[in-house]
Design an enzyme around this catalytic site. Structure first.
Site, mmCIF file in Angstrom:
data_model
loop_
_atom_site.group_PDB
_atom_site.id
_atom_site.type_symbol
_atom_site.label_atom_id
_atom_site.label_comp_id
_atom_site.label_asym_id
_atom_site.label_seq_id
_atom_site.Cartn_x
_atom_site.Cartn_y
_atom_site.Cartn_z
ATOM 1 N N GLU A 15 15.888 -5.037 -0.166
ATOM 2 C CA GLU A 15 16.862 -5.302 0.179
ATOM 3 C C GLU A 15 17.913 -5.676 -1.507
ATOM 4 O O GLU A 15 16.694 -6.584 -2.152
ATOM 5 C CB GLU A 15 17.502 -6.784 0.380
ATOM 6 N N ASN B 224 -5.244 3.550 -1.794
ATOM 7 C CA ASN B 224 -6.516 3.909 -1.320
ATOM 8 C C ASN B 224 -6.020 5.519 -1.605
ATOM 9 O O ASN B 224 -5.784 5.824 -0.958
ATOM 10 C CB ASN B 224 -6.699 3.632 0.086
ATOM 11 N N GLU C 33 2.625 -5.215 -6.404
ATOM 12 C CA GLU C 33 1.437 -4.491 -6.679
ATOM 13 C C GLU C 33 1.125 -3.597 -5.874
ATOM 14 O O GLU C 33 1.357 -3.375 -4.484
ATOM 15 C CB GLU C 33 -0.314 -5.262 -6.542
ATOM 16 N N ARG D 106 0.491 -1.001 -0.359
ATOM 17 C CA ARG D 106 -0.327 -0.202 -0.334
ATOM 18 C C ARG D 106 1.062 1.401 -0.279
ATOM 19 O O ARG D 106 1.667 0.798 1.036
ATOM 20 C CB ARG D 106 -1.118 0.071 1.078
#
Length: 145
Positions: A122, A60, A56, A9
């Site tokens: 990383e 929002n 992905e 997110r």
């Protein structure tokens, strides 16, 4: 079975896309707005989703920041020359938060960068012949494995 994607997110989708595409060199594979749910999904990666695992990025609408918590660790990307990769990331405006060097309790050469939302990425040295330049950084790891 095959691992398809990892969802993160993000508070600022455009800034995140610049980081993953312009700084880390991924490609925007697809992007779609969902007005009814007030969110946008953008998939990024180094290859097509049919045969590569991708990220992905979920934005929002109206949410600018998330509490990342202490359970999430990082995603990892293998690189052929970790020192050159970190220099390129810095030149492109990316934030290296742990310079390349051996991991804290081992010999694998790693580095960490941070995306605009605070997620750690990383970098792991893949080729042993590129693992140690003439002047190696010996900074201790800031993230435990």
């Amino acid at each position: 079975m095959r691992l398809l994607h990892t969802m993160l997110r993000v508070g600022d989708l455009e800034e995140s896309l610049r980081f993953y595409c312009d700084i880390l060199g991924m490609k925007l594979l697809r992007r779609k707005d969902y007005p009814g749910g007030q969110f946008t999904l953008a998939f990024v990666g180094y290859g097509d989703e049919i045969d590569h695992t991708v990220i992905e990025l979920t934005h929002n609408w109206g949410v600018e920041q998330y509490n990342l918590g202490d359970a999430y660790g990082h995603i990892a990307i293998g690189v052929d020359d970790i020192y050159a990769t970190c220099n390129t990331i810095k030149e492109r405006g990316g934030k290296v938060v742990r310079e390349p060097g051996p991991m804290k309790h081992g010999s694998t050469v790693i580095a960490f960068v941070e995306d605009p939302s605070g997620y750690k990425v990383e970098l792991i040295q893949l080729a042993a012949q590129n693992a140690a330049p003439a002047q190696q950084t010996t900074e201790p790891a800031t993230t435990a494995h």
